[in-house]
Design a protein around this motif. Structure first.
Motif, short mmCIF file in Angstrom:
data_model
loop_
_atom_site.label_atom_id
_atom_site.label_comp_id
_atom_site.label_asym_id
_atom_site.label_seq_id
_atom_site.Cartn_x
_atom_site.Cartn_y
_atom_site.Cartn_z
N ALA A 175 31.78 59.15 49.64
CA ALA A 175 31.62 58.52 48.10
C ALA A 175 33.15 58.55 47.71
O ALA A 175 33.50 57.61 47.14
CB ALA A 175 30.67 59.37 47.25
N ALA A 176 33.79 59.60 47.81
CA ALA A 176 35.26 59.94 47.37
C ALA A 176 36.17 58.92 48.19
O ALA A 176 36.84 58.20 47.46
CB ALA A 176 35.64 61.27 47.60
N SER A 177 35.87 58.53 49.47
CA SER A 177 36.75 57.72 50.23
C SER A 177 36.27 56.41 49.89
O SER A 177 37.19 55.54 49.80
CB SER A 177 36.47 58.09 51.76
N ALA A 178 34.93 56.02 49.52
CA ALA A 178 34.75 54.84 49.00
C ALA A 178 35.46 54.38 47.70
O ALA A 178 35.54 53.37 47.58
CB ALA A 178 33.29 54.53 49.05
N ASP A 179 35.24 55.42 46.88
CA ASP A 179 36.12 55.37 45.54
C ASP A 179 37.49 55.06 45.66
O ASP A 179 37.96 54.21 44.98
CB ASP A 179 35.76 56.66 44.68
N ASP A 180 38.09 55.60 46.70
CA ASP A 180 39.56 55.44 47.00
C ASP A 180 39.90 53.92 47.56
O ASP A 180 40.99 53.35 47.17
CB ASP A 180 40.15 56.47 47.96
N ASP A 181 38.79 53.53 48.18
CA ASP A 181 39.01 52.11 48.80
C ASP A 181 38.73 51.11 47.57
O ASP A 181 38.53 50.02 47.91
CB ASP A 181 37.91 51.97 49.88
N GLY A 215 30.19 56.59 42.31
CA GLY A 215 28.73 57.11 42.45
C GLY A 215 27.65 56.45 43.26
O GLY A 215 26.66 56.49 43.25
N ALA A 216 28.28 55.53 44.03
CA ALA A 216 27.44 54.77 44.91
C ALA A 216 27.76 55.02 46.43
O ALA A 216 28.49 53.71 46.92
CB ALA A 216 27.59 53.34 44.39
N PRO A 217 27.52 56.12 46.95
CA PRO A 217 27.88 56.15 48.21
C PRO A 217 26.97 55.24 49.25
O PRO A 217 27.34 54.99 50.35
CB PRO A 217 27.42 57.59 48.73
N ALA A 218 26.01 54.61 48.85
CA ALA A 218 25.18 53.78 49.70
C ALA A 218 25.87 52.40 49.75
O ALA A 218 25.12 51.70 50.70
CB ALA A 218 23.75 53.81 48.96
N THR A 219 26.80 51.98 49.02
CA THR A 219 27.22 50.69 49.36
C THR A 219 28.24 50.57 50.00
O THR A 219 28.59 49.39 50.53
CB THR A 219 27.73 50.27 47.77
N GLU A 220 28.63 51.83 50.85
CA GLU A 220 29.86 51.83 51.74
C GLU A 220 29.29 51.32 53.00
O GLU A 220 28.22 51.68 53.34
CB GLU A 220 30.46 53.19 51.88
N THR A 221 29.83 50.38 53.91
CA THR A 221 29.54 50.11 55.07
C THR A 221 30.36 50.83 56.16
O THR A 221 31.32 51.29 55.92
CB THR A 221 29.76 48.47 55.24
N GLY A 256 29.11 45.45 58.93
CA GLY A 256 28.18 45.42 57.57
C GLY A 256 26.90 46.46 57.85
O GLY A 256 26.04 46.24 56.56
N ASP A 257 26.79 47.11 58.64
CA ASP A 257 25.50 48.06 58.54
C ASP A 257 25.83 49.02 57.44
O ASP A 257 26.91 49.58 57.27
CB ASP A 257 25.50 48.78 59.97
N PRO A 258 24.71 49.55 56.92
CA PRO A 258 25.08 50.69 55.82
C PRO A 258 25.19 52.14 56.46
O PRO A 258 25.00 52.00 57.73
CB PRO A 258 23.31 50.53 55.39
N VAL A 259 25.65 52.90 55.57
CA VAL A 259 26.12 54.43 56.11
C VAL A 259 24.83 54.97 56.61
O VAL A 259 23.72 54.81 56.10
CB VAL A 259 26.76 54.91 54.98
N ARG A 260 25.10 55.77 57.74
CA ARG A 260 23.74 56.52 58.33
C ARG A 260 24.22 58.06 58.12
O ARG A 260 25.60 58.28 58.50
CB ARG A 260 23.59 56.30 59.77
N VAL A 261 23.25 58.82 57.66
CA VAL A 261 23.43 60.09 57.35
C VAL A 261 22.24 60.80 58.08
O VAL A 261 21.16 60.07 58.38
CB VAL A 261 23.64 60.48 56.22
N GLU A 262 22.37 62.05 58.33
CA GLU A 262 21.36 62.72 58.97
C GLU A 262 20.70 63.49 58.09
O GLU A 262 20.88 63.96 56.91
CB GLU A 262 22.03 63.93 59.90
N CYS A 263 19.29 63.49 57.64
CA CYS A 263 18.23 64.06 57.04
C CYS A 263 18.32 65.42 57.10
O CYS A 263 18.27 66.15 58.18
CB CYS A 263 16.76 63.36 57.29
N PRO A 264 18.42 66.23 55.82
CA PRO A 264 18.37 67.57 56.09
C PRO A 264 17.35 68.09 56.25
O PRO A 264 17.21 69.23 56.67
CB PRO A 264 19.01 68.06 54.64
N ASN A 265 16.09 67.43 56.22
CA ASN A 265 14.61 68.10 56.51
C ASN A 265 14.30 68.17 57.91
O ASN A 265 14.30 68.98 58.68
CB ASN A 265 13.70 67.52 55.58
N CYS A 266 14.33 66.74 58.29
CA CYS A 266 13.95 66.63 59.74
C CYS A 266 15.09 66.45 60.78
O CYS A 266 14.94 66.39 62.01
CB CYS A 266 13.00 65.46 59.89
#
Length: 170
Positions: free
Chosen positions: A114-120, A125-131, A136-146
């Motif tokens: 999110a901070a790098s997206a703000d710099d760009d 506050g929208a980390p989900a809009t970063e590609t 143009g794929d959305p950002v993929r993160v690892e689920c902390p639960n599974c």
């Protein structure tokens, strides 16, 4: 440091009093199950071997002598179950600590993105809009639960349906 001592504390408390180690870990059902297993097993063994217990133990010396008078057919199984309870408390505490570390690492990775997206020049506050790249794929993160890869645009993991840590920030 606190996360490293918590499993050890839970294991020691499980040795001192049945179920107390699991209570420290906030595992209410497990605490009740271990307590009932150890106490119920002790009562059943004392009844089975027809061991007489005196209720008027006034001093610790008398209590120690009464405990030494129990047959080994009673004390060994109770001690074994108590040790298993302690081991279970340690394992559960360690698993909780690892899960917290994974959630913290995932949240930190999302904050960095999110901070790098703000710099760009992206919206704050929208980390989900970063590609992720040119496709143009959305950002993929690892689920902390599974632990499976999930889409950062969602507020929950589409594999295990648990809420993601950045969902609380909104």
């Amino acid at each position: 440091m606190r996360d490293q001592l918590r499993p050890v504390l839970a294991a020691v408390l499980a040795l001192v009093f049945p179920g107390l180690g699991h209570l420290i870990l906030r595992r209410w059902g497990r605490a009740l199950l271990w307590h009932l297993t150890i106490v119920g097993g002790g009562v059943a063994l004392l009844t089975l071997y027809d061991v007489e217990t005196s209720s008027g133990l006034a001093t610790p010396v008398e209590a120690a002598e009464a405990a030494a008078a129990f047959p080994s057919e009673v004390t060994v199984p109770i001690a074994l179950i108590t040790v298993l309870s302690s081991i279970d408390a340690y394992i559960v505490g360690r698993a909780d600590a690892v899960a917290r570390e994974r959630v913290d690492a995932t949240a930190e990775a999302v904050r960095r993105r999110a901070a790098s997206a703000d710099d760009d020049g992206a919206a704050a506050g929208a980390p989900a809009t970063e590609t992720d790249g040119e496709d143009g794929d959305p950002v993929r993160v690892e689920c902390p639960n599974c632990g499976k890869e999930t889409d950062a645009e969602l507020d929950f993991c589409h594999w295990c349906t648990e809420p993601l840590p950045w969902n609380d920030a909104e």
